[in-house]
Design a protein around this motif. Structure first.
Motif, mmCIF file in Angstrom:
data_model
loop_
_atom_site.group_PDB
_atom_site.id
_atom_site.type_symbol
_atom_site.label_atom_id
_atom_site.label_comp_id
_atom_site.label_asym_id
_atom_site.label_seq_id
_atom_site.Cartn_x
_atom_site.Cartn_y
_atom_site.Cartn_z
ATOM 1 N N LEU A 92 0.897 -1.382 0.022
ATOM 2 C CA LEU A 92 0.050 0.176 0.027
ATOM 3 C C LEU A 92 0.817 1.415 0.028
ATOM 4 N N GLU A 93 1.928 1.344 0.692
ATOM 5 C CA GLU A 93 2.781 2.542 0.875
ATOM 6 C C GLU A 93 3.558 2.866 -0.424
ATOM 7 N N ARG A 94 3.751 1.693 -1.221
ATOM 8 C CA ARG A 94 4.484 1.784 -2.509
ATOM 9 C C ARG A 94 3.367 2.407 -3.712
ATOM 10 N N LEU A 194 1.799 -5.364 -5.159
ATOM 11 C CA LEU A 194 1.843 -3.941 -5.900
ATOM 12 C C LEU A 194 1.545 -3.949 -7.227
ATOM 13 N N ASN A 195 2.295 -4.880 -7.876
ATOM 14 C CA ASN A 195 2.045 -4.977 -9.306
ATOM 15 C C ASN A 195 0.805 -5.503 -9.848
ATOM 16 N N ASP A 196 0.236 -6.382 -9.173
ATOM 17 C CA ASP A 196 -1.149 -6.669 -9.383
ATOM 18 C C ASP A 196 -2.032 -5.660 -9.148
ATOM 19 N N ILE A 197 -2.013 -4.701 -8.129
ATOM 20 C CA ILE A 197 -2.997 -3.756 -7.889
ATOM 21 C C ILE A 197 -2.775 -2.816 -9.051
ATOM 22 N N ASN A 198 -1.598 -2.112 -9.402
ATOM 23 C CA ASN A 198 -1.223 -1.246 -10.296
ATOM 24 C C ASN A 198 -1.889 -1.962 -11.654
#
Ligand code: NI
Length: 204
Positions: A92-94, A194-198
């Motif tokens: 989340l922070e990234r 992170l990559n999946d969320i993006n």
């Protein structure tokens, strides 16, 4: 004995064997089809009815258009739960603040007897300001565990005069409509999440 009938019996036996093989193949295919359908239905069943760390009732529909990152654990957990919640926080922070605002992180306890709203409140504050802790009655927690196929069991801890929980450790990434996007195991990293969320947010 009438020997003329012997070849007929052989043919009949071969036909019977063929029918049996086809019947077994048919049943096997059907069973596979049914179990695949069962797995698919899981992707649209992320419902729950619980109480948050402020004592307010919350259901899966109370988070608007936000995607959900959900972890199941308990506050007394010595190692795995804190590691996985820290991983969720790192992902989340990234994210950019705009994207982070589209994700609702949730911590659902599998130990409702000890994890009261008050206990959850101080615990979730250790990880991320947006993290919401959810608890409920034993029945409510059993229902959500079934929905998400979470295994959790009380185990007597011999070094303490108390119990600990043996439990499965998965982070679920869900759409705003509670459809499963992905499940992360302990070996998956914050960057994978992170990559999946993006990817997911860019597709919208
Ligand atoms: Ni744990």
């Amino acid at each position: 004995m009438d020997t003329k009938h012997e070849p007929d019996l052989k043919i009949l036996a071969i036909i019977a064997a063929l029918i049996l093989v086809l019947a077994i193949a048919f049943v096997y295919t059907q069973q596979n089809y049914q179990s695949n359908k069962k797995n698919l239905s899981f992707t649209i069943a992320g419902k729950f009815n619980l109480t948050d760390h402020n004592g307010t009732e919350k259901t899966h529909t109370d988070f608007g258009d936000k995607y959900k990152l959900i972890y199941f654990g308990f506050t007394y957990c010595p190692a795995i739960c804190p590691t996985e919640l820290a991983k969720m926080t790192a992902a989340l922070e990234r994210l950019t603040p705009e994207k982070s605002a589209q994700i609702q992180p949730l911590f659902i306890t599998i130990d409702p007897e000890r994890d009261t709203p008050e206990a959850l409140k101080s615990y979730v504050s250790l990880f991320h300001p947006n993290l919401i802790g959810l608890t409920g009655t034993v029945d409510q927690i059993n229902t959500v565990k079934k929905t998400y196929r979470i295994y959790a069991k009380k185990v007597q801890d011999e070094t303490l005069n108390d119990y600990t929980m043996d439990h499965s450790s998965y982070i679920y990434f869900m759409t705003p409509k509670d459809e499963l996007i992905s499940i992360y195991r302990t070996m998956d990293t914050a960057n994978t999440i992170l990559n999946d969320i993006n990817k997911q947010l860019e597709n919208n």
